[in-house]
Design an enzyme around this catalytic site. Structure first.
Site, PDB file in Angstrom:
ATOM      1  CE  LYS A 146      -4.416  -1.708   1.722  1.00  0.00           C
ATOM      2  NZ  LYS A 146      -5.575  -1.505   2.600  1.00  0.00           N
TER       3      LYS A 146
ATOM      4  CE  LYS B 172     -14.114  -2.725   1.749  1.00  0.00           C
ATOM      5  NZ  LYS B 172     -12.992  -2.569   2.675  1.00  0.00           N
TER       6      LYS B 172
ATOM      7  CE  LYS C 245      -6.897  -7.434  -0.550  1.00  0.00           C
ATOM      8  NZ  LYS C 245      -8.314  -7.070  -0.509  1.00  0.00           N
TER       9      LYS C 245
HETATM   10  P1  ATP Z   1      -8.905  -2.200   1.183  1.00  0.00           P
HETATM   11  O1  ATP Z   1      -8.461  -2.280  -0.255  1.00  0.00           O
HETATM   12  O2  ATP Z   1      -9.414  -0.844   1.586  1.00  0.00           O
HETATM   13  O3  ATP Z   1      -7.901  -2.781   2.146  1.00  0.00           O
HETATM   14  P2  ATP Z   1     -10.311  -4.669   1.145  1.00  0.00           P
HETATM   15  O4  ATP Z   1     -11.087  -4.976  -0.093  1.00  0.00           O
HETATM   16  O5  ATP Z   1      -8.995  -5.339   1.344  1.00  0.00           O
HETATM   17  O6  ATP Z   1     -10.197  -3.094   1.225  1.00  0.00           O
HETATM   18  P3  ATP Z   1     -10.895  -4.893   3.947  1.00  0.00           P
HETATM   19  O7  ATP Z   1     -11.936  -4.056   4.600  1.00  0.00           O
HETATM   20  O8  ATP Z   1      -9.462  -4.522   4.120  1.00  0.00           O
HETATM   21  O9  ATP Z   1     -11.247  -4.952   2.388  1.00  0.00           O
HETATM   22  O10 ATP Z   1     -11.066  -6.406   4.375  1.00  0.00           O
HETATM   23  C1  ATP Z   1     -12.284  -6.943   4.902  1.00  0.00           C
HETATM   24  C2  ATP Z   1     -12.213  -8.460   4.881  1.00  0.00           C
HETATM   25  O11 ATP Z   1     -12.333  -8.926   3.520  1.00  0.00           O
HETATM   26  C3  ATP Z   1     -10.894  -9.022   5.384  1.00  0.00           C
HETATM   27  O12 ATP Z   1     -11.164 -10.170   6.164  1.00  0.00           O
HETATM   28  C4  ATP Z   1     -10.140  -9.411   4.135  1.00  0.00           C
HETATM   29  O13 ATP Z   1      -9.220 -10.458   4.351  1.00  0.00           O
HETATM   30  C5  ATP Z   1     -11.278  -9.846   3.247  1.00  0.00           C
HETATM   31  N1  ATP Z   1     -10.938  -9.711   1.825  1.00  0.00           N
HETATM   32  C6  ATP Z   1     -10.616  -8.557   1.195  1.00  0.00           C
HETATM   33  N2  ATP Z   1     -10.393  -8.780  -0.095  1.00  0.00           N
HETATM   34  C7  ATP Z   1     -10.575 -10.119  -0.299  1.00  0.00           C
HETATM   35  C8  ATP Z   1     -10.479 -10.961  -1.453  1.00  0.00           C
HETATM   36  N3  ATP Z   1     -10.163 -10.468  -2.639  1.00  0.00           N
HETATM   37  N4  ATP Z   1     -10.730 -12.274  -1.301  1.00  0.00           N
HETATM   38  C9  ATP Z   1     -11.053 -12.794  -0.088  1.00  0.00           C
HETATM   39  N5  ATP Z   1     -11.169 -12.049   1.031  1.00  0.00           N
HETATM   40  C10 ATP Z   1     -10.920 -10.722   0.931  1.00  0.00           C
HETATM   41 MG    MG Z   2      -7.762  -4.756   2.953  1.00  0.00          MG
END
Ligand code: ATP
Ligand code: MG
Length: 332
Positions: A112, A198, A195
């Site tokens: 990040k 968001k 992955k």
């Molecule tokens: P950001 O990019 O802001 O970090 P994010 O999409 O990673 O957002 P988080 O809020 O950080 O979302 O994570 C929430 C939950 O979703 C965590 O348990 C994380 O491991 C899970 N998660 C996030 N992206 C994935 C993915 N692509 N596949 C499976 N689990 C995911």
């Molecule tokens: Mg995340």
């Protein structure tokens, strides 16, 4: 009952399928067997630059989506992190027993911070896994349902729990990750090695729970697939098709084998078209329920305030014990 804790960041207007399939779906299941605490972690959401005007509404939307996919405030404690000050308070103590080099080994920070530019990355982005450890340890959680990307952070939480216990006496339960392999890493539709995220996926790479399902279907049709034309599951050689099969299998509750048999002799186009339909069927009622919660913000805010009060009833005594153990001068 064993305890579970997990959190999700309100860093966008919608959750995506990775969040749901990798994590939140398991939150819903664990309500039945665990004493469950789930948190919209808005304090984590300010670590990489954010829009103050939309954060509060995003926290509400996050909570509404969690309720819409099946969290039940009668069976779990759902709250917003910033309403429970103990999280930030415990994070300070834990940051004082975390090595600088240890924190520096977190690969998510490296990823990040590279994106933001190392010089401009905040100290908060660097220390965020320590706040995450505090989130978990305050509730003495046994199991933490998360996606694969959180494994290293969970390892840090475990190390910090053990270290504190060794230094100051048994205080924290050492938490175990609850990572369900099949859907632990849903990948970006445009880059099936990364992955779905968001904050870093391009809009075309993410399927959002709250977007128009026609738009999701279009993104799925344009998803990067692999060379060859056969529909087989192989994450090494066919990561794109395998990701679509994983999503399909989880949402439709059909095994991968069953899908591979059903699509024998058919093309990627058929699979993509049908998956668009499966997604539409899943998200339509979720969107309706989310809207219903958001239509009554006063009620939603009340529900979250009640959640925060329940959370504090557990977090408060844990923090007090930690304060005593480290030798803070508690008021009489
Ligand atoms: P950001 O990019 O802001 O970090 P994010 O999409 O990673 O957002 P988080 O809020 O950080 O979302 O994570 C929430 C939950 O979703 C965590 O348990 C994380 O491991 C899970 N998660 C996030 N992206 C994935 C993915 N692509 N596949 C499976 N689990 C995911
Ligand atoms: Mg995340």
């Amino acid at each position: 009952r064993p305890r579970t804790f997990s959190g999700i960041q309100p860093t966008a207007d919608s959750f995506h399928l990775g969040n749901y399939l990798g994590a939140v779906r398991h939150w819903v299941a664990l309500q039945e067997t665990h004493d469950a605490f789930y948190c919209v972690v808005d304090q984590h959401a300010i670590t990489a630059g954010h829009d103050a005007a939309s954060l509060r509404q995003r926290s509400r939307t996050a909570a509404a989506q969690l309720l819409a996919v099946g969290l039940d405030p009668e069976r779990c404690t759902l709250f917003v992190q910033s309403q429970v000050p103990e999280h930030a308070q415990l994070a300070w103590i834990l940051s004082c027993i975390t090595g600088f080099g240890e924190a520096g080994r977190m690969v998510q920070f490296k990823d990040k911070s590279q994106k933001h530019g190392n010089e401009r990355s905040s100290v908060g982005l660097f220390t965020y896994p320590i706040l995450q450890a505090a989130d978990i340890l305050l509730y003495q959680a046994n199991a933490v349902p998360v996606g694969e990307d959180q494994r290293q952070h969970l390892e840090l939480s475990r190390d910090l729990a053990q270290r504190f216990n060794t230094m100051f006496g048994a205080t924290f339960t050492v938490p175990a990750p609850h990572i369900v392999k099949d859907t632990a890493k849903i990948t970006d539709l445009q880059d099936p090695t990364a992955k779905m995220s968001k904050s870093s996926s391009s809009p075309a790479g993410i399927v959002n729970l709250l977007e128009d399902p026609a738009r999701s279907a279009k993104k799925i049709r344009s998803a990067v697939t692999d060379t060859g034309r056969e529909i087989v599951f192989d994450t090494e050689t066919k990561p794109g098709v395998s990701n679509l099969l994983t999503i399909y299998s989880a949402l439709a509750e059909r095994s991968i084998d069953d899908l591979v048999n059903a699509y024998a002799g058919k093309g990627y186009g058929d699979l993509k078209k049908d998956l668009g339909e499966v997604v539409r069927e899943f998200v339509t009622p979720v969107q309706e329920r989310t809207r219903a919660y958001l239509d009554d913000p006063a009620q939603l805010d009340k529900l979250l305030a009640a959640g925060a009060e329940k959370a504090r009833a557990v977090a408060g005594p844990t923090l007090r014990t930690a304060y005593e153990r480290v030798g803070f001068f508690l008021p009489v």
